[in-house]
Design a protein around this motif. Structure first.
Motif, PDB file in Angstrom:
ATOM      1  N   LEU A  10       1.842   8.040  -0.020  1.00  0.00           N
ATOM      2  CA  LEU A  10       1.973   7.788   1.418  1.00  0.00           C
ATOM      3  C   LEU A  10       3.380   8.190   1.833  1.00  0.00           C
ATOM      4  O   LEU A  10       4.339   7.439   1.634  1.00  0.00           O
ATOM      5  N   GLY A  11       3.506   9.387   2.394  1.00  0.00           N
ATOM      6  CA  GLY A  11       4.840   9.891   2.699  1.00  0.00           C
ATOM      7  C   GLY A  11       5.640  10.015   1.421  1.00  0.00           C
ATOM      8  O   GLY A  11       5.202  10.626   0.444  1.00  0.00           O
ATOM      9  N   GLY A 168       8.975   1.373   6.236  1.00  0.00           N
ATOM     10  CA  GLY A 168       8.403   1.988   7.418  1.00  0.00           C
ATOM     11  C   GLY A 168       7.945   0.905   8.372  1.00  0.00           C
ATOM     12  O   GLY A 168       8.216  -0.287   8.174  1.00  0.00           O
ATOM     13  N   GLU A 170       4.634  -0.299  11.281  1.00  0.00           N
ATOM     14  CA  GLU A 170       3.323  -0.131  11.897  1.00  0.00           C
ATOM     15  C   GLU A 170       3.408  -0.694  13.304  1.00  0.00           C
ATOM     16  O   GLU A 170       3.754  -1.863  13.491  1.00  0.00           O
ATOM     17  N   ASP A 219       6.728  10.111   8.978  1.00  0.00           N
ATOM     18  CA  ASP A 219       6.128   9.686   7.708  1.00  0.00           C
ATOM     19  C   ASP A 219       6.415   8.223   7.389  1.00  0.00           C
ATOM     20  O   ASP A 219       5.913   7.683   6.411  1.00  0.00           O
ATOM     21  N   ARG A 220       7.198   7.572   8.250  1.00  0.00           N
ATOM     22  CA  ARG A 220       7.443   6.133   8.117  1.00  0.00           C
ATOM     23  C   ARG A 220       6.753   5.338   9.223  1.00  0.00           C
ATOM     24  O   ARG A 220       6.994   4.128   9.361  1.00  0.00           O
ATOM     25  N   GLY A 222       3.244   4.176  11.340  1.00  0.00           N
ATOM     26  CA  GLY A 222       1.804   4.028  11.465  1.00  0.00           C
ATOM     27  C   GLY A 222       1.473   3.239  12.717  1.00  0.00           C
ATOM     28  O   GLY A 222       2.360   2.730  13.413  1.00  0.00           O
ATOM     29  N   ALA A 256       2.382   8.506   9.197  1.00  0.00           N
ATOM     30  CA  ALA A 256       2.038   7.982   7.875  1.00  0.00           C
ATOM     31  C   ALA A 256       0.567   7.620   7.807  1.00  0.00           C
ATOM     32  O   ALA A 256      -0.110   7.928   6.824  1.00  0.00           O
ATOM     33  N   TYR A 257       0.058   6.941   8.852  1.00  0.00           N
ATOM     34  CA  TYR A 257      -1.345   6.530   8.834  1.00  0.00           C
ATOM     35  C   TYR A 257      -1.783   5.992  10.189  1.00  0.00           C
ATOM     36  O   TYR A 257      -0.969   5.658  11.048  1.00  0.00           O
ATOM     37  N   THR A 279      -3.949  10.070   6.796  1.00  0.00           N
ATOM     38  CA  THR A 279      -4.287   8.874   6.040  1.00  0.00           C
ATOM     39  C   THR A 279      -4.923   7.822   6.957  1.00  0.00           C
ATOM     40  O   THR A 279      -4.389   7.511   8.020  1.00  0.00           O
TER      41      THR A 279
END
Length: 357
Positions: A10-11, A168, A170, A219-220, A222, A256-257, A279
């Motif tokens: 993940l990243g 990261g 969210e 990439d950090r 979500g 990231a997701y 992701t």
């Protein structure tokens, strides 16, 4: 063959398994929204998860939804969170902070301010306050010129999260809180560029995610979403088109997701999986619904194309949940009466599975 216990990249993070600890409000923060040593121990106990996502963390004072929740908008809060991230990392874990602006789901008794929202429409239900549950108040509708300040609050809190040692963040775009309110067709009655059409209703979410990705790296970053969810009286017109448009815009950012909740039928969720090229974290059962997620639900969604599976309530009473899932050990029940009780009871009083001699 991919299983729940197969590693995942993940990243820049290498996850040892695909089990995610979902964000859950536990209202154990100290005065001033400070993380505590008990919180450090709680999260460190669960560091065998592939990824931990913390409880919702307010990005500013007006964004605080419940009393007893932590923040990431002061230097003291950053310092306090470092004890948590250090403890998780020492135990070999990875941890994201969930940035949660409550919007209209708040109360003046909690923050000292009238809540804000996209429109002057009260949430349905009672909110927690220092003086007990009270009806959700009518929020003040944000002026168009004010909206960018609240967009930036997510990015500012995310910078502080990285300073505090988080891997990261969210953004909480689900469950009836501020981002979800802007996506809504009954909480958002605006006639400016943030309301009305699908393109306008997704604008706040896209701007908040974009600002955060620019601040700390895509990439950090979500975001958690609850398509069609009815939390706090939220309604969403044209759910499929709304979330297809949102995921299409977000797919350009290299996030990231996306973290989806099972708040709508499986067919719609699968269509969104096909829309989203990156992701996917899947919360496989309705949050706070009658069923608690288990291994069968996880395997089902891994087979349907999810990359990671999040578990909420199962992590409360099972700090060793990953091992229990791996070996088929019983999942201990949590005491619901202690979810929001405060203190260490029902928080640090659960242990790993005790094998009989």
């Amino acid at each position: 063959m991919t299983t729940l216990f197969t590693g995942y990249r993940l990243g820049d993070l290498v996850l040892p398994n695909r089990v995610v600890m979902a964000p859950m409000t536990r209202v154990r923060a100290a005065a001033g929204g400070l993380a505590t040593p008990s919180m450090a121990r709680y999260y460190a106990q669960r560091a065998t998860a592939g990824l931990i996502v913390t409880e919702g963390v307010q990005p500013n004072l007006i964004g605080q939804s419940n009393p007893g929740t932590p923040g990431l908008h002061t230097d003291d809060q950053v310092t306090a969170w470092r004890t948590v991230t250090d403890a998780v990392h020492t135990n070999g874990g990875r941890i994201f902070a969930q940035i949660m602006h409550g919007g209209r789901v708040s109360h003046p008794d909690t923050t000292g301010m009238q809540p804000v929202g996209p429109s002057a429409v009260a949430a349905v239900g009672e909110v927690f306050t220092p003086n007990g549950r009270q009806p959700a108040p009518t929020p003040r509708a944000l002026d168009t010129a004010e909206v960018p300040e609240h967009v930036r609050s997510y990015a500012d809190a995310s910078r502080r999260a990285v300073d505090a040692g988080f891997d990261g963040v969210e953004l909480h775009g689900a469950n009836g809180y501020l981002i979800s309110q802007f996506l809504s067709s009954n909480a958002n009655l605006r006639t400016d560029r943030y309301g009305g059409s699908v393109a306008n209703r997704i604008r706040f979410a896209v701007e908040a995610v974009t600002a955060t990705a620019e601040a700390i790296g895509a990439d950090r970053t979500g975001i958690r979403l609850s398509p069609g969810g009815a939390f706090w009286g939220i309604e969403e017109a044209d759910v499929a088109n709304l979330y297809t448009a949102l995921l299409t815009e977000l797919s350009r950012l290299g996030l990231a997701y996306i973290h989806l909740e099972a708040t709508i039928d499986e067919e719609t969720l699968l269509a969104l999986r096909r829309t989203w090229p990156g992701t996917l974290v899947m919360n496989p059962v309705l949050p706070m619904g009658p069923k608690q997620a288990g291994r069968t639900d996880a395997d089902h969604w891994l087979g349907l194309g999810a990359d990671l599976i999040s578990f909420g309530r199962a992590f409360i009473a099972n700090p060793d949940l990953v091992e229990r899932l791996r070996t088929g050990l019983p999942i201990a029940p949590a005491d619901e009466a202690t979810y929001f009780e405060g203190g260490d009871n029902g928080y640090l009083t659960y242990s790993a599975y005790q094998h009989s001699a």
